[in-house]
Design a protein around this motif. Structure first.
Motif, PDB file in Angstrom:
ATOM      1  N   ALA A  15     -30.121   7.189  76.499  1.00 44.12           N
ATOM      2  CA  ALA A  15     -28.959   8.012  76.132  1.00 44.12           C
ATOM      3  C   ALA A  15     -28.938   9.338  76.872  1.00 44.12           C
ATOM      4  O   ALA A  15     -27.870   9.839  77.255  1.00 44.12           O
ATOM      5  N   ALA A  16     -30.109   9.939  77.086  1.00 43.32           N
ATOM      6  CA  ALA A  16     -30.181  11.221  77.796  1.00 43.32           C
ATOM      7  C   ALA A  16     -29.698  11.065  79.236  1.00 43.32           C
ATOM      8  O   ALA A  16     -28.962  11.911  79.760  1.00 43.32           O
ATOM      9  N   ALA A  17     -30.089   9.964  79.875  1.00 41.01           N
ATOM     10  CA  ALA A  17     -29.660   9.718  81.257  1.00 41.01           C
ATOM     11  C   ALA A  17     -28.168   9.407  81.317  1.00 41.01           C
ATOM     12  O   ALA A  17     -27.492   9.761  82.285  1.00 41.01           O
ATOM     13  N   VAL A  18     -27.643   8.746  80.294  1.00 36.17           N
ATOM     14  CA  VAL A  18     -26.202   8.493  80.216  1.00 36.17           C
ATOM     15  C   VAL A  18     -25.453   9.819  80.148  1.00 36.17           C
ATOM     16  O   VAL A  18     -24.480  10.042  80.876  1.00 36.17           O
ATOM     17  N   HIS A  19     -25.929  10.686  79.293  1.00 32.46           N
ATOM     18  CA  HIS A  19     -25.308  12.014  79.156  1.00 32.46           C
ATOM     19  C   HIS A  19     -25.366  12.773  80.485  1.00 32.46           C
ATOM     20  O   HIS A  19     -24.376  13.395  80.895  1.00 32.46           O
ATOM     21  N   ALA A  20     -26.508  12.703  81.162  1.00 40.03           N
ATOM     22  CA  ALA A  20     -26.669  13.410  82.441  1.00 40.03           C
ATOM     23  C   ALA A  20     -25.728  12.850  83.500  1.00 40.03           C
ATOM     24  O   ALA A  20     -25.113  13.601  84.264  1.00 40.03           O
ATOM     25  N   ALA A  21     -25.592  11.512  83.550  1.00 41.25           N
ATOM     26  CA  ALA A  21     -24.705  10.895  84.536  1.00 41.25           C
ATOM     27  C   ALA A  21     -23.254  11.299  84.300  1.00 41.25           C
ATOM     28  O   ALA A  21     -22.515  11.571  85.251  1.00 41.25           O
ATOM     29  N   LEU A  22     -22.875  11.362  83.043  1.00 39.63           N
ATOM     30  CA  LEU A  22     -21.504  11.790  82.717  1.00 39.63           C
ATOM     31  C   LEU A  22     -21.294  13.250  83.120  1.00 39.63           C
ATOM     32  O   LEU A  22     -20.250  13.616  83.659  1.00 39.63           O
ATOM     33  N   ARG A  23     -22.306  14.067  82.863  1.00 36.00           N
ATOM     34  CA  ARG A  23     -22.224  15.487  83.220  1.00 36.00           C
ATOM     35  C   ARG A  23     -22.099  15.658  84.735  1.00 36.00           C
ATOM     36  O   ARG A  23     -21.441  16.570  85.229  1.00 36.00           O
TER      37      ARG A  23
END
Length: 198
Positions: A15-23
């Motif tokens: 989930a953290a990497a998903v958030h980072a990719a979206l950012r």
């Protein structure tokens, strides 16, 4: 590259990497080579935390892949109540159908997902939807189930939700006839008590 990072992260449950990719600018509805979105990949693997991030970012639960699956439709196959609840926050189209012409309720009944069936029926999904095979959720539970306790419970839930117990399949065979032919005595009794006939 951020789109691929998003898809990889969703697939792995990060989930953290998903958030980072979206950012970093990834398209929340980016698709892989099979047409699956990050949200669908998360739904297939029951990565609820990932789905929460994607839904909050505006991911579309109804986008369908090359096989006509979507994140929401996948939940009917997996039977994940937690994922169903996560995706309901995105306002999915309850009338969306899979490649067999069925709504999410139908595969859940076929697979014996009792808790999922109970939860999805609360949404007002069409309990009598007929797929391209000519079968309703009730028929799938009777014909493709094994007559055991989970399927008895599903039949009860469908009856309580107002399912038409006399709606036949495409060949004119009723749920009760199918139950009798399969020796599903308990299910046949449930159907008869609800007014079913052969």
């Amino acid at each position: 590259m951020s789109d691929q990072e998003l898809l990889r992260a969703a697939r792995s449950g990060d989930a953290a990497a998903v958030h980072a990719a979206l950012r970093d600018g990834a398209d929340v509805d980016a698709r892989d080579e099979h047409g699956r979105t990050a949200l669908q990949l998360a739904a297939e693997r029951d990565h609820v935390a990932v789905a929460d991030v994607l839904v909050a970012a505006g991911a579309d639960p109804d986008l369908q892949d090359r096989k006509s699956d979507s994140a929401f439709l996948v939940t009917g196959v997996t039977g994940s109540v937690a994922m169903l609840r996560a995706l309901l926050r995105a306002g999915p189209d309850l009338t969306l159908t899979n490649r067999y012409g069925g709504v999410a309720l139908i595969p859940a009944c076929e697979r014996g997902h009792v808790d999922y069936v109970r939860e999805v029926l609360r949404t007002g999904i069409d309990v009598d939807h007929v797929n391209r095979l000519g079968w309703t959720a009730l028929l799938e539970a009777v014909v493709l189930g094994d007559g055991t306790a989970p399927y008895q419970k599903i039949v009860t839930l469908l009856i309580d939700a107002g399912a038409d117990v006399n709606l036949p399949d495409g060949d004119g065979v009723t749920p009760l006839r199918h139950a009798l032919d399969r020796g599903s005595v308990e299910i046949a009794e449930l159907l008869r008590a609800a007014g079913a006939h052969v």
